[in-house]
Structure formats: structure tokens, C-alpha cells
Design a protein around this motif. Structure first.
Motif, short mmCIF file in Angstrom:
data_model
loop_
_atom_site.label_atom_id
_atom_site.label_comp_id
_atom_site.label_asym_id
_atom_site.label_seq_id
_atom_site.Cartn_x
_atom_site.Cartn_y
_atom_site.Cartn_z
N TYR A 317 0.67 -1.10 0.00
CA TYR A 317 -0.18 0.03 -0.05
C TYR A 317 0.93 1.07 0.01
CZ TYR A 317 -3.72 -3.12 1.22
OH TYR A 317 -4.69 -4.13 1.21
N CYS A 318 0.28 2.43 -0.52
CA CYS A 318 1.11 3.59 -0.47
C CYS A 318 1.03 4.27 0.90
CB CYS A 318 0.18 4.63 -1.26
SG CYS A 318 0.85 6.29 -1.44
N SER A 319 2.32 4.48 1.41
CA SER A 319 2.02 4.94 2.89
C SER A 319 1.78 6.65 2.84
CB SER A 319 3.41 4.66 3.49
OG SER A 319 4.48 5.15 2.85
N VAL A 320 1.62 7.12 1.58
CA VAL A 320 1.28 8.77 1.65
C VAL A 320 -0.28 8.47 1.88
CG1 VAL A 320 0.97 10.75 0.23
CG2 VAL A 320 3.28 9.29 0.27
N CYS A 321 -1.06 7.85 1.03
CA CYS A 321 -2.40 7.95 0.94
C CYS A 321 -3.38 6.84 1.35
CB CYS A 321 -3.04 8.51 -0.48
SG CYS A 321 -2.62 7.30 -1.58
N GLY A 322 -2.41 5.64 1.60
CA GLY A 322 -3.13 4.52 2.11
C GLY A 322 -3.89 3.40 0.96
N ARG A 337 3.22 0.90 -7.77
CA ARG A 337 2.74 2.59 -8.15
C ARG A 337 1.65 2.80 -7.35
NH1 ARG A 337 4.59 5.91 -11.78
NH2 ARG A 337 6.18 5.50 -12.95
N CYS A 338 1.43 3.79 -6.88
CA CYS A 338 0.25 4.12 -5.91
C CYS A 338 -1.11 4.33 -6.92
CB CYS A 338 0.38 5.54 -5.36
SG CYS A 338 -1.09 5.97 -4.54
N SER A 339 -2.06 3.59 -6.63
CA SER A 339 -3.17 3.65 -7.51
C SER A 339 -4.08 4.90 -7.54
CB SER A 339 -4.33 2.60 -7.15
OG SER A 339 -4.66 2.52 -5.64
N SER A 340 -3.66 5.83 -6.74
CA SER A 340 -4.05 7.09 -6.67
C SER A 340 -3.60 7.78 -8.05
CB SER A 340 -3.86 7.99 -5.25
OG SER A 340 -2.34 8.46 -5.60
N ARG A 341 -2.80 7.40 -8.80
CA ARG A 341 -2.36 7.91 -9.87
C ARG A 341 -3.42 7.99 -11.02
NH1 ARG A 341 2.25 7.42 -13.83
NH2 ARG A 341 1.17 5.18 -14.31
N ALA A 347 -3.41 12.12 -8.28
CA ALA A 347 -2.18 11.57 -7.72
C ALA A 347 -1.90 11.93 -6.19
CB ALA A 347 -0.79 11.56 -8.42
N CYS A 348 -1.50 11.34 -5.42
CA CYS A 348 -1.11 11.71 -3.91
C CYS A 348 0.06 12.19 -3.75
CB CYS A 348 -1.56 10.55 -2.93
SG CYS A 348 -0.19 9.33 -2.90
N GLY A 349 1.17 11.80 -4.79
CA GLY A 349 2.48 12.40 -4.73
C GLY A 349 3.40 11.41 -4.24
ZN LIG Z 1 -0.87 7.44 -2.74
#
Ligand SMILES: [Zn+2]
Length: 524
Positions: A317-322, A337-341, A347-349
Motif C-alpha cells: 500500500y502507498c504510505s502517503v495516501c493508503g 505504483r500508488c493507485s491514486s495515480r 495523484a497523492c504524490g
Molecule cells: Zn498514494
């Protein structure tokens, strides 16, 4: 026809006598009206206008009362029409058909005192014929709009009918598509997941739903029961097979067989190709072809370096946005890659994570545990003693009780419904009640199945840990040669999740390991 209006319905009463049968008992205007009034009162309808005709029988279409009634129906001045019997409205099937069609179109039900309309042969026939002609009418409208659509496509422009193709928006004036970036990211993710990772479209649909990615039809379609639109395998299948995503505009590929029905692929000869540039590509031709290969053969092609299984897939999991991270090779190198992309919110950055690096780090954590299996043995012992999750178990009991209660309610209702044969029976109320109980019952059933699955998972986890312990005993000396399936098994058994951002990783183990209680971090 909607019958759930809470206000008292205004009922029109229609009575008719023929001059020849004037004296027949029970058919006088006064007795018809009285019976209709009593019927209305019993159902809580407000009696509105009363229409009457006295005629000789031959002048079928020259009835002033009927003409006035039809006018009132058309202008929706009345909510219901009550007549003593079907033959009072008309003795002619065709004539009654006209009356019924007018009333049905206005949403005004016709009710009879002595019989239920759909119990009479004429009533049933007319209703069926009416819905048949409505069907033909709809079909004609569809044909007309389809013709317009085809003419535009043949002139080399994207038509403006139906929903936008996911990933694109139409430029209506120029008749071309433009890329819609928030959705295009998801399209890329879908193609890569299927083509390179060998993820089945079924589990891909599940991943997209659990990542909260809005489904294509979200916001365009609403369900009465409050369900939300979700990704499903057939949507994904259609997307993956659509050459538009590699920039080929081929229209007229499917025919719809009416609302809510299945789509059918047309013969290739019927397809209409639009010039290059009409649709900008979202994925490369190679990626598109790889996805087709995968759909056709069910296997992942092994021609690229990046085509390798990912050890942490679904667990990272992305530790920036979860959000969950997905796998996405870059220049042949495995990446998470973070799926928020790909999400509409942007994207969460969070930084992408090198697959090789994070996997070998995570594996080394697992190796430590596997080399000293005493922690696993202790954990198996602990879980066996604790037994099934107490909260989950009591939740299950409560749900099972609720389900039993609803099933009893349902049976009672259906029994009452089946036994009733009297006119004053509140049919609509019972129908609504049955529908409510039925929907609650389905919800409880789904909940119970879910709880059972989770209880089953807990048991499976113990079994898996136990087999891992046996495995450790056997191969602890030879861990570095474990194949992917073995590693993946161990990863699933021992890792709850990995949170990652660039080169910062935190691993949360599913079993407590000594003083670190299962949490290990890495930073560089
Ligand atoms: Zn993220």
C-alpha cells in the motif's frame, strides 16, 4: 402504473346501460353507481366525476359519457377508473383495447367491482396486446435514432449517442474523441494488469472496487435499491477488446438488443472504420495485443523482462495516501505504483517503489522468521487456543437468528397472500411487504455468507501457518532456492501488509515476532 400514491386517489366512475337491457336486474345506472361507490369507499378512494351513457348498443363509438371520461383520463384529472364490470366499459374487445391503451398511457388503472381486470380473458388479452404494441412503438423509435447514428458515423464522425467510452470524452463539434486523463490512467492500469501481470479480469474487477475506483457507469446509472455501480468482469472484457484504446476507431461493432439486454458483436463486414486521429491511443499497440493474447489463451506471454510475477501484489500500500499499489513495469523494471495515480481526485504524490528492492527486503524479513520457526509454532498454538473470533461468532449467531425470523415472516405473508380470494384484500400492501421482507432477507443472507467466509479464512490462515512450519523444518537450510509459488505462499501467510513510498518501507507481519511485534521498517 404507480399505485403507491399516499393521497386519496380521485376515482372516476363509469356506468352504462343499453336501452334494451334497461330492466335487467343489477345493471341499472343507479345500482352500478352504488356498487362502484361502495367499492371506492372500501379502498379509500375519493369519488370524483361520474360518467354515464345510455345507448342502444349499435352506436359503439358515439358515447358522450365515454368521450368525456377519455378526455378526463388524458388530462389526468382522475387517478383511477371504476366500472361495475368489463362489459359496462365496452362489449367490444377492440373498443376496450382503445380505452385501456389510453388509460395505461396516462398511468390510470381501470378497476372493476365484480372482477379483477386481469382475471377476465378480454382484460388479459388487451393488456398483452397493449404491451406488445408499446414494444413495437419503442422499437420504431430505436430504429429511427439508430439510423441517425449510423448516418453520422458514415460521415466519418463519432456519434453523440449513448454513454462516453471510458477514458475519452467526445468533442461533439469535431466528431472526434479526446483523452480524459483521470480515466485514461485506469485504462492503462487495466491493460497492464491483464497483459503483464496475468491478473484475471475477475480479480481485477475486485481490486478496482476495493481501491474505490469509480466504475464507468457510476453517476450515469442509478439503482432503485441504492446499490452503487461496480466494476464487473464483463465491463472489463468489453474494454480490453475495444481497439479504440490503441487508437483504432471502429464503430458499429456491437448491436444492442434493447435496454438491459445483452450486447452482440456484429459481423466484421458491418463495422465502420473512422480515419486515424479520430481516437487518440491510450495504450500502445503492443500492450493492446498482449492483452488480447492473454484474453485468448489465458496465459501471460513471457517475451518481456518485466513479465515476472510480483511477490507483494495485493499486499503493498502507498504510505502517503493508503491506497493499494499496483504493479507497473517501467523500462522493463518491475515497479509498484500508488493507485491514486489513476483516480479522478488526482495523484497523492507518493513515489513509485522499485519492485526488486522492496521484494528482496521483504523476503529477507520472512527468511529470518523461517530460519527460526519457533515464532510460527507459538503463533499456531496461540490461534488454536483462542478459537474463532468471538465478536465475529456472536455476529454470526445474531444474523442467523434474524434470517430465520425473516424467513418465517416471508412464509406467513406468502401463505396469507395465497389464501386470500376476497376483493377487499389489500393486495398492494401485501406485495410491498413481501418485497421488503425479501430484500431484508437477501441482505441478511449475504451478510451471513460473508461472516462464514471470514471465519473460514481464519481457519485457513491457521492451516497455512501450520504447513509453513512443517515446510520450515524441511527446507530451512535451502531457503534461497525456494521457487516463486513457495515464496508467495510464505508471503501471504506472514505478511499483513507493506506500506511503501519510494525507498521507505514498513512491513506489518501477520504474526508477532519477538520484541518488534511484527512491524519492521526500512528507510534509505
Ligand atoms: Zn498514494
Amino acid at each position: 402504473m404507480s399505485r403507491s400514491n399516499p393521497l386519496p386517489q380521485v376515482a372516476a366512475i363509469y356506468c352504462r346501460v343499453s336501452t334494451t337491457a334497461q330492466s335487467e336486474e343489477g345493471t341499472s345506472l343507479a345500482s352500478q353507481e352504488a356498487a362502484c361507490r361502495a367499492y371506492a369507499e372500501a379502498r379509500g378512494y375519493a369519488v370524483g366525476p361520474i360518467f354515464t351513457d345510455v345507448h342502444s348498443g349499435a352506436d359503439l363509438f358515439r358515447r358522450d359519457g365515454m368521450a368525456d371520461l377519455l378526455r378526463a383520463i388524458k388530462q389526468r384529472e382522475v387517478g383511477i377508473v371504476i366500472a361495475y364490470a368489463l362489459d359496462r366499459l365496452s362489449r367490444s374487445q377492440i373498443h376496450f383495447g382503445l380505452i385501456y391503451s389510453e388509460a395505461d398511457h396516462a398511468g390510470v388503472p381501470i378497476e372493476l367491482v365484480t372482477e379483477k381486470l386481469d382475471d377476465t380473458p378480454v382484460g388479459r388479452f388487451v393488456m398483452a396486446a397493449n404491451s406488445f404494441s408499446a414494444e413495437i412503438e419503442r422499437e420504431k423509435i430505436r430504429e429511427r435514432s439508430l439510423r441517425g447514428k449510423k448516418t453520422r458515423v458514415q460521415s466519418g464522425k463519432i456519434h453523440n449517442h449513448s454513454a462516453e467510452l471510458y477514458g475519452f470524452r467526445r468533442d461533439k463539434d469535431r466528431g472526434v474523441r479526446t483523452v480524459y486523463t483521470p480515466e485514461a490512467g485506469i485504462v492503462q492500469r487495466i491493460f497492464a494488469a491483464v497483459a503483464y501481470e496475468g491478473i484475471t479480469i475477475r480479480s481485477l474487477a475486485r481490486d478496482l472496487n476495493s481501491d474505490g475506483v469509480p466504475a464507468p457507469s457510476e453517476g450515469k446509472r442509478t439503482y432503485k435499491d441504492g446499490r452503487v455501480c461496480r466494476w464487473n468482469p464483463s465491463t472489463l472484457y468489453r474494454m480490453l477488446a475495444d481497439p479504440s484504446y490503441k487508437g483504432d476507431t471502429v464503430l458499429w461493432r456491437h448491436r444492442s438488443r434493447g435496454a438491459g439486454k445483452m450486447w452482440q458483436l456484429r459481423d466484421e463486414g458491418e463495422w465502420i472504420r473512422l480515419p486515424e486521429g479520430t481516437t487518440p491511443p491510450i495504450v500502445t499497440a503492443e500492450l493492446w495485443a498482449a492483452a488480447q493474447e492473454r484474453l485468448r489463451t489465458g496465459t501471460v506471454s513471457t517475451t518481456r523482462n518485466a513479465d515476472r510475477p510480483y511477490l507483494l501484489r495485493g499486499l503493498i500500500y502507498c504510505s502517503v495516501c493508503g491506497n493499494r499499489m499496483y504493479t507497473c513495469p517501467e523500462h522493463g523494471r518491475p515497479m509498484y505504483r500508488c493507485s491514486s495515480r489513476g483516480k479522478a481526485l488526482g495523484a497523492c504524490g507518493g513515489k513509485r517503489v522499485n519492485g526488486d528492492a522492496v521484494e528482496s527486503w521483504a523476503w529477507s524479513q520472512i527468511e529470518t522468521i523461517l530460519r527460526d520457526p519457533s515464532t510460527i509454532i507459538a503463533e499456531v498454538e496461540r490461534r488454536r487456543q483462542r478459537g474463532p473470533d468471538a465478536a465475529l461468532q456472536s455476529n454470526r449467531d445474531a444474523t442467523a437468528r434474524l434470517l430465520a425470523k425473516l424467513e418465517k415472516q416471508r412464509e406467513r405473508l406468502i401463505r396469507r397472500y395465497a389464501d386470500a380470494d376476497d376483493d377487499s384484500f389489500p393486495w398492494e400492501l401485501v406485495e410491498r411487504e413481501v418485497a421488503r421482507v425479501e430484500s431484508e432477507r437477501r441482505t441478511a443472507q449475504a451478510l451471513l455468507a460473508d461472516i462464514d467466509a471470514r471465519l473460514g479464512e481464519q481457519e485457513t490462515a491457521i492451516v497455512r501457518l501450520d504447513s509453513l512450519r512443517t515446510y520450515c523444518d524441511r527446507v530451512s537450510a535451502n531457503l534461497e532456492h525456494a521457487d516463486f509459488a513457495t515464496r508467495r505462499n510464505a508471503v501471504e501467510a506472514l505478511i499483513e501488509r507493506v506500506d511503501a513510498n519510494g525507498r521507505d518501507w514498513t512491513l506489518i507481519g501477520s504474526i508477532p515476532t519477538g520484541e518488534s511485534v511484527g512491524v519492521v521498517s526500512h528507510s534509505s
